[in-house]
Design a protein around this motif. Sequence first.
Motif, PDB file in Angstrom:
ATOM      1  N   LEU A 247       0.795  -1.165   0.007  1.00 14.92           N
ATOM      2  CA  LEU A 247       0.040  -0.097   0.032  1.00 14.92           C
ATOM      3  C   LEU A 247       0.780   1.149   0.043  1.00 14.92           C
ATOM      4  O   LEU A 247       1.652   1.457   1.031  1.00 14.92           O
ATOM      5  CB  LEU A 247      -0.809   0.067   1.413  1.00 14.92           C
ATOM      6  CG  LEU A 247      -1.798  -1.151   1.531  1.00 14.92           C
ATOM      7  CD1 LEU A 247      -2.832  -0.989   2.617  1.00 14.92           C
ATOM      8  CD2 LEU A 247      -2.736  -1.521   0.112  1.00 14.92           C
ATOM      9  N   VAL A 248       0.711   2.214  -1.079  1.00 17.84           N
ATOM     10  CA  VAL A 248       1.801   3.014  -1.171  1.00 17.84           C
ATOM     11  C   VAL A 248       0.928   4.349  -1.574  1.00 17.84           C
ATOM     12  O   VAL A 248      -0.082   4.339  -2.022  1.00 17.84           O
ATOM     13  CB  VAL A 248       2.760   2.627  -2.163  1.00 17.84           C
ATOM     14  CG1 VAL A 248       3.589   3.776  -2.611  1.00 17.84           C
ATOM     15  CG2 VAL A 248       3.227   1.367  -2.418  1.00 17.84           C
ATOM     16  N   GLY A 249       1.596   5.462  -1.193  1.00 16.72           N
ATOM     17  CA  GLY A 249       1.105   6.715  -1.592  1.00 16.72           C
ATOM     18  C   GLY A 249      -0.192   7.286  -0.885  1.00 16.72           C
ATOM     19  O   GLY A 249      -0.251   6.902   0.692  1.00 16.72           O
ATOM     20  N   TYR A 250      -0.890   8.049  -1.325  1.00 19.01           N
ATOM     21  CA  TYR A 250      -2.253   8.522  -0.525  1.00 19.01           C
ATOM     22  C   TYR A 250      -3.270   7.659  -0.644  1.00 19.01           C
ATOM     23  O   TYR A 250      -3.421   6.983  -1.520  1.00 19.01           O
ATOM     24  CB  TYR A 250      -2.452   9.939  -1.149  1.00 19.01           C
ATOM     25  CG  TYR A 250      -1.318  10.883  -0.988  1.00 19.01           C
ATOM     26  CD1 TYR A 250      -1.195  11.859   0.303  1.00 19.01           C
ATOM     27  CD2 TYR A 250      -0.249  11.206  -1.804  1.00 19.01           C
ATOM     28  CE1 TYR A 250      -0.502  12.765   0.398  1.00 19.01           C
ATOM     29  CE2 TYR A 250       0.546  12.232  -1.178  1.00 19.01           C
ATOM     30  CZ  TYR A 250       0.596  12.817  -0.240  1.00 19.01           C
ATOM     31  OH  TYR A 250       1.460  13.735   0.044  1.00 19.01           O
ATOM     32  N   SER A 251      -4.142   7.847   0.460  1.00 20.48           N
ATOM     33  CA  SER A 251      -5.491   7.222   0.295  1.00 20.48           C
ATOM     34  C   SER A 251      -6.280   7.650   1.395  1.00 20.48           C
ATOM     35  O   SER A 251      -5.941   8.342   2.305  1.00 20.48           O
ATOM     36  CB  SER A 251      -5.356   5.561   0.627  1.00 20.48           C
ATOM     37  OG  SER A 251      -6.472   4.868   0.799  1.00 20.48           O
ATOM     38  N   SER A 252      -7.624   7.711   0.970  1.00 19.25           N
ATOM     39  CA  SER A 252      -8.772   8.174   1.977  1.00 19.25           C
ATOM     40  C   SER A 252      -9.009   7.197   2.952  1.00 19.25           C
ATOM     41  O   SER A 252      -9.897   7.585   3.849  1.00 19.25           O
ATOM     42  CB  SER A 252     -10.047   8.535   1.222  1.00 19.25           C
ATOM     43  OG  SER A 252     -10.415   7.321   0.393  1.00 19.25           O
ATOM     44  N   GLY A 253      -8.653   5.911   2.918  1.00 22.02           N
ATOM     45  CA  GLY A 253      -9.073   4.752   3.962  1.00 22.02           C
ATOM     46  C   GLY A 253      -8.840   3.463   3.358  1.00 22.02           C
ATOM     47  O   GLY A 253      -9.696   3.309   2.332  1.00 22.02           O
ATOM     48  N   ILE A 254      -8.442   2.595   3.924  1.00 21.08           N
ATOM     49  CA  ILE A 254      -8.343   1.159   3.448  1.00 21.08           C
ATOM     50  C   ILE A 254      -8.543   0.187   4.619  1.00 21.08           C
ATOM     51  O   ILE A 254      -8.197   0.383   5.557  1.00 21.08           O
ATOM     52  CB  ILE A 254      -6.891   0.866   2.792  1.00 21.08           C
ATOM     53  CG1 ILE A 254      -6.833   1.836   1.638  1.00 21.08           C
ATOM     54  CG2 ILE A 254      -6.933  -0.759   2.249  1.00 21.08           C
ATOM     55  CD1 ILE A 254      -5.347   1.407   0.901  1.00 21.08           C
ATOM     56  N   ARG A 255      -9.545  -0.666   4.170  1.00 21.69           N
ATOM     57  CA  ARG A 255      -9.730  -1.815   5.162  1.00 21.69           C
ATOM     58  C   ARG A 255      -9.611  -3.215   4.540  1.00 21.69           C
ATOM     59  O   ARG A 255     -10.042  -3.464   3.571  1.00 21.69           O
ATOM     60  CB  ARG A 255     -11.224  -1.527   5.743  1.00 21.69           C
ATOM     61  CG  ARG A 255     -11.715  -2.751   6.754  1.00 21.69           C
ATOM     62  CD  ARG A 255     -13.164  -2.181   7.042  1.00 21.69           C
ATOM     63  NE  ARG A 255     -13.241  -1.335   8.181  1.00 21.69           N
ATOM     64  CZ  ARG A 255     -13.887  -0.180   7.840  1.00 21.69           C
ATOM     65  NH1 ARG A 255     -14.587   0.035   6.695  1.00 21.69           N
ATOM     66  NH2 ARG A 255     -13.855   0.658   8.685  1.00 21.69           N
ATOM     67  N   LEU A 256      -8.792  -3.843   5.219  1.00 20.39           N
ATOM     68  CA  LEU A 256      -8.462  -5.312   4.992  1.00 20.39           C
ATOM     69  C   LEU A 256      -9.479  -6.142   5.883  1.00 20.39           C
ATOM     70  O   LEU A 256      -9.239  -6.504   6.625  1.00 20.39           O
ATOM     71  CB  LEU A 256      -6.957  -5.644   5.285  1.00 20.39           C
ATOM     72  CG  LEU A 256      -5.755  -4.545   4.723  1.00 20.39           C
ATOM     73  CD1 LEU A 256      -4.366  -5.149   5.259  1.00 20.39           C
ATOM     74  CD2 LEU A 256      -5.930  -4.662   3.354  1.00 20.39           C
ATOM     75  N   LYS A 257     -10.125  -6.893   4.874  1.00 23.20           N
ATOM     76  CA  LYS A 257     -11.117  -7.787   5.318  1.00 23.20           C
ATOM     77  C   LYS A 257     -10.673  -9.161   5.521  1.00 23.20           C
ATOM     78  O   LYS A 257     -10.846  -9.701   6.482  1.00 23.20           O
ATOM     79  CB  LYS A 257     -12.497  -7.692   4.528  1.00 23.20           C
ATOM     80  CG  LYS A 257     -13.137  -6.421   4.300  1.00 23.20           C
ATOM     81  CD  LYS A 257     -13.755  -6.006   5.603  1.00 23.20           C
ATOM     82  CE  LYS A 257     -15.102  -6.782   6.016  1.00 23.20           C
ATOM     83  NZ  LYS A 257     -15.818  -6.327   7.419  1.00 23.20           N
ATOM     84  N   ASP A 258     -10.005  -9.488   4.473  1.00 17.54           N
ATOM     85  CA  ASP A 258      -9.336 -10.963   4.522  1.00 17.54           C
ATOM     86  C   ASP A 258      -7.992 -10.972   3.836  1.00 17.54           C
ATOM     87  O   ASP A 258      -8.106 -10.794   2.322  1.00 17.54           O
ATOM     88  CB  ASP A 258     -10.500 -12.035   3.993  1.00 17.54           C
ATOM     89  CG  ASP A 258     -10.172 -13.562   3.813  1.00 17.54           C
ATOM     90  OD1 ASP A 258      -9.123 -13.732   4.333  1.00 17.54           O
ATOM     91  OD2 ASP A 258     -10.899 -14.327   3.457  1.00 17.54           O
ATOM     92  N   VAL A 259      -6.997 -11.134   4.503  1.00 16.62           N
ATOM     93  CA  VAL A 259      -5.659 -11.309   3.791  1.00 16.62           C
ATOM     94  C   VAL A 259      -4.986 -12.325   4.683  1.00 16.62           C
ATOM     95  O   VAL A 259      -3.773 -12.319   5.044  1.00 16.62           O
ATOM     96  CB  VAL A 259      -4.766  -9.798   3.769  1.00 16.62           C
ATOM     97  CG1 VAL A 259      -5.539  -8.997   2.607  1.00 16.62           C
ATOM     98  CG2 VAL A 259      -4.841  -9.241   5.280  1.00 16.62           C
ATOM     99  N   SER A 260      -5.691 -13.356   4.811  1.00 16.96           N
ATOM    100  CA  SER A 260      -5.400 -14.570   5.738  1.00 16.96           C
ATOM    101  C   SER A 260      -3.920 -15.347   5.103  1.00 16.96           C
ATOM    102  O   SER A 260      -3.153 -15.769   6.037  1.00 16.96           O
ATOM    103  CB  SER A 260      -6.475 -15.583   5.857  1.00 16.96           C
ATOM    104  OG  SER A 260      -6.748 -16.063   4.477  1.00 16.96           O
ATOM    105  N   SER A 261      -3.616 -15.085   3.927  1.00 19.74           N
ATOM    106  CA  SER A 261      -2.598 -15.817   3.467  1.00 19.74           C
ATOM    107  C   SER A 261      -1.265 -14.844   3.178  1.00 19.74           C
ATOM    108  O   SER A 261      -0.131 -15.250   2.925  1.00 19.74           O
ATOM    109  CB  SER A 261      -2.698 -16.514   2.087  1.00 19.74           C
ATOM    110  OG  SER A 261      -3.543 -17.513   1.945  1.00 19.74           O
ATOM    111  N   LEU A 262      -1.525 -13.606   3.637  1.00 26.54           N
ATOM    112  CA  LEU A 262      -0.380 -12.643   3.791  1.00 26.54           C
ATOM    113  C   LEU A 262       0.736 -12.927   4.391  1.00 26.54           C
ATOM    114  O   LEU A 262       0.781 -13.590   5.399  1.00 26.54           O
ATOM    115  CB  LEU A 262      -0.800 -11.366   4.070  1.00 26.54           C
ATOM    116  CG  LEU A 262      -0.454  -9.871   3.471  1.00 26.54           C
ATOM    117  CD1 LEU A 262      -0.565 -10.177   1.962  1.00 26.54           C
ATOM    118  CD2 LEU A 262      -0.904  -8.783   4.139  1.00 26.54           C
ATOM    119  N   VAL A 263       2.106 -12.892   3.535  1.00 25.55           N
ATOM    120  CA  VAL A 263       3.464 -13.211   4.148  1.00 25.55           C
ATOM    121  C   VAL A 263       4.056 -11.849   4.535  1.00 25.55           C
ATOM    122  O   VAL A 263       4.788 -11.626   5.474  1.00 25.55           O
ATOM    123  CB  VAL A 263       3.991 -14.051   3.335  1.00 25.55           C
ATOM    124  CG1 VAL A 263       5.512 -14.405   3.838  1.00 25.55           C
ATOM    125  CG2 VAL A 263       3.264 -15.507   3.308  1.00 25.55           C
TER     126      VAL A 263
END
Length: 500
Positions: A247-263
């Motif tokens: 997640l890079v740069g500007y954003s007004s808001g981010i919600r991660l609902k399911d990233v269960s495999s994330l390393v």
Amino acid sequence: MEKRIMAIGDRLSNLPEPILIHILSMLPDGKEVVRSSVLSKRWRSLWMSVPVSLDFSFPEDTYFGLPESGEEEILDFVNSTNRELHYWRACQKIRKFNVVVNFSTPERFNKDVDFWVYFATKIAKVEDFTLECLSGYKLPQFAFQNTSMRNLRLQYCKVKLSPSVDVIWSNLVSLSVGHVKMTEGVMRNVLSGCPNLECLKLDFVWGFDRLEISNVKLEKLTLNSFETSEPDVWLEILAPYIQNLQLVGYSSGIRLKDVSSLVTAVFRLDFQFDFDEADRSEKKETSCLKELLHSVAHVTNLVLSPWCIKRISTLALEGFQHQPSSSRFLKLNTNYEELDLPGICSFLQSSSHVETLVIDWHHQDRGYIYPYYVKDKERQIKRFETHKFNCPLLHLKTIKFINLVGPLSVNKFVLPLVKYLLENAIVLEKFDIAARCKEIDVPLDQIKIEQELLSFPRSSSRASIIFSYQRSLPPLILHQSQQQQQQQPPQQPPHQSQHA
């Protein structure tokens, strides 16, 4: 001498054709491959069998104004591109095709761009295609059905689908879309048509509030400066199979609902800040960061931006406790700001599994955030100095400080952090401090700072500290020195110092 040169030429021409093709394929540009046809009669048609890369880019320094003022240059570029593609029809394999139209194309040139896209997707069937059109050119419907492309990059191109068109990019591995508005439905159809997609990058894309990725093979997702349809709406991401998230740069808001495999999670974020509504923005940004860190508490590798460190510091000074993190590799990108230290220490307290810690100090200063979030800076610094972050770092073996600009003598606020790490890293093996400075020789005050640092107590008997210095400008002058063991406290191992 002339006979000897001819003999060498004959030996080269007598090589097997596969070897000659392999030699020609090493040339960086397709035009250079074509020029090789003048070497001998045998080489005249050899270029047609060589896999080549084509690049048609309008020179950036040629035209920057409205179409009327550069009409002649644009027309020459379009006509020359069309002529060259006519001859390239004979080439058996074009692997890569780049078209960069960095001018506002009048609509009358859209048919020409259509032809270039048709050439890439239908005639040449390239594997790697890049199309950048500043005019907001609409990608033709026939381009959505292609089984040869593996890498596709679209910039400033409108991506719209007719109801009767299905996306068939069955062999696409990497997709990058930038500077364009997309609907949730179009995004869903694109992803459904890419069953083998492994890497997705959305660069300055806006228009939808939910991104659901069910592609099993998609491992890496990169979002750069994403905006939702409404300022107060957060983008929801459901991606249960991705392993790498950036997640890079500007954003007004981010919600991660399911990233269960994330390393691996990389947060180089800098959320939108509304100076007219500081209190409201502070609550929103704090809430968003808390949720993001909670969602990636299970990852193995974590990278945080200077903005994240500043927000974590303000939370630490308020007494907030982070959820325990499972990260074994932690990289913190931070600024030369004393108030960053509470955030670093407090986050390390919740990261007891970290084995490698990297702190990169060389980043753009965003210190103006603190005046809005920290009401009394001096009082908060004193509060931090008196606060005891006593939490053993049970697994931390390697620490690296990189890109310290200038010697430690002008960065004394780093010393409290060094002291904290040495006291709490009970299995530490290597502490590498790398700085960049202008001086050729290490100044005397720097040596004094090193001696002060070496006097700090260490909880690990195996811990060694390595100093390295690099001049900002070449040439690099290396100077090595070693501290004798008797100059150090008895419980500390010999210290090695490198000055570059």
